[in-house]
Design an enzyme around this catalytic site. Sequence first.
Site, PDB file in Angstrom:
ATOM      1  N   GLN A  53       0.496  -0.797   9.034  1.00  0.00           N
ATOM      2  CA  GLN A  53       0.039  -1.780  10.015  1.00  0.00           C
ATOM      3  C   GLN A  53      -0.049  -1.164  11.410  1.00  0.00           C
ATOM      4  O   GLN A  53      -1.053  -1.326  12.116  1.00  0.00           O
ATOM      5  CB  GLN A  53       1.021  -2.971  10.054  1.00  0.00           C
ATOM      6  N   HIS A  66       0.947   4.434  -3.484  1.00  0.00           N
ATOM      7  CA  HIS A  66       2.351   4.853  -3.509  1.00  0.00           C
ATOM      8  C   HIS A  66       2.570   6.136  -4.333  1.00  0.00           C
ATOM      9  O   HIS A  66       1.924   6.343  -5.360  1.00  0.00           O
ATOM     10  CB  HIS A  66       3.228   3.743  -4.095  1.00  0.00           C
TER      11      HIS A  66
HETATM   12  O1  LIG Z   1       3.469   0.612   5.727  1.00  0.00           O
HETATM   13  C1  LIG Z   1       3.924  -0.246   4.941  1.00  0.00           C
HETATM   14  N1  LIG Z   1       3.717  -1.549   5.188  1.00  0.00           N
HETATM   15  C2  LIG Z   1       4.192  -2.559   4.382  1.00  0.00           C
HETATM   16  O2  LIG Z   1       3.956  -3.757   4.658  1.00  0.00           O
HETATM   17  C3  LIG Z   1       4.916  -2.163   3.255  1.00  0.00           C
HETATM   18  N2  LIG Z   1       5.503  -2.862   2.249  1.00  0.00           N
HETATM   19  C4  LIG Z   1       6.076  -1.953   1.412  1.00  0.00           C
HETATM   20  O3  LIG Z   1       6.689  -2.246   0.338  1.00  0.00           O
HETATM   21  N3  LIG Z   1       5.857  -0.676   1.841  1.00  0.00           N
HETATM   22  C5  LIG Z   1       5.123  -0.781   2.990  1.00  0.00           C
HETATM   23  N4  LIG Z   1       4.636   0.138   3.843  1.00  0.00           N
END
Ligand SMILES: O=c1[nH]c(=O)c2[nH]c(=O)[nH]c2[nH]1
Length: 302
Positions: free
Chosen positions: A229, A257
């Site tokens: 974000q 991931h």
């Molecule tokens: O950059 C991230 N934002 C998220 O909102 C989020 N949620 C998560 O499980 N990993 C991440 N990483």
Amino acid sequence: MSALAAARYGKDNVRVYKVHRDEKTGIQTVVEMTVCVLLEGDIETSYTRADNSVVVATDSIKNTIYITAKQQPVTTPEVFGAILGNHFVEKYNHIHAAHVSIVTHRWVRMNIDGKPHPHSFVKDSPETRNTQVDVIEGKGIDINSSINGLTVLKSTGSQFWGFLRDEFTTLKETWDRILSTDVTANWQWRRFGSVSEVRANVAGFDKAWQSARDITLKTFAEDNSASVQATMYKMGELILAGAPLIDTVEYALPNNHYFEIDLSWHKGTKNTGKDAEVYAPQSNPNGLIKCTVGRSGQKAKL
Ligand SMILES: O=c1[nH]c(=O)c2[nH]c(=O)[nH]c2[nH]1
């Protein structure tokens, strides 16, 4: 009783290739694109009364795409889309809007023995440059430009901690993780009044695309990311700052991931935390983070 609530139609997946041959230098330049044109207007009776007299055949729409590509420059896609869409609205009194989508495929000139080759190209990635042009009679021309399918990864320089914890939380905080995403970034131009206004910005479209791409890559690489974000918002801010004709910038970033694998079952092998080297890339599920960055005063729809 029923009524037609909305309708548009046209030709999709029209594949077009155009070559430009510079006779003096022998250098050839190629563009490959996939075009969709959808028309709107007084076409209701074709649906409700089988009245084909109002139908510009989708075959004719396809032919028009080829002829326009022959007669006009196909770069930039924004200008080509505006010329093409405007054609339908001007030519047919009963057509009031034309929606043109263009996917420009990536053919990058080859470098052979350190020199740009005059007529050979490589598709170095599935990334595309996309454009949506909506020509609306009496209103103007709305253009959205985008980068799609730009896949990036950084092996460090990304963190994620301090997030909300409750009885549903299992994720551990991390100060060092892998970050990978497939970038979709698009930017909405302020409405253009006419095709000539669009033509006048021809260099601006290429400049914005190059700068959005450069900013995306540089920010991704250099930001010590607190989260997807926070990093994507920085990208949007920088693009807006450099392009006054752009109203909003929108990103959609999947979080692809890469999971650590505990290998301690094999002779106590250390492969987690600071010892992690071998990871398992995940296909799904993935996070999906989106935002639209606008100028202050324009409130985002949250
Ligand atoms: O950059 C991230 N934002 C998220 O909102 C989020 N949620 C998560 O499980 N990993 C991440 N990483």
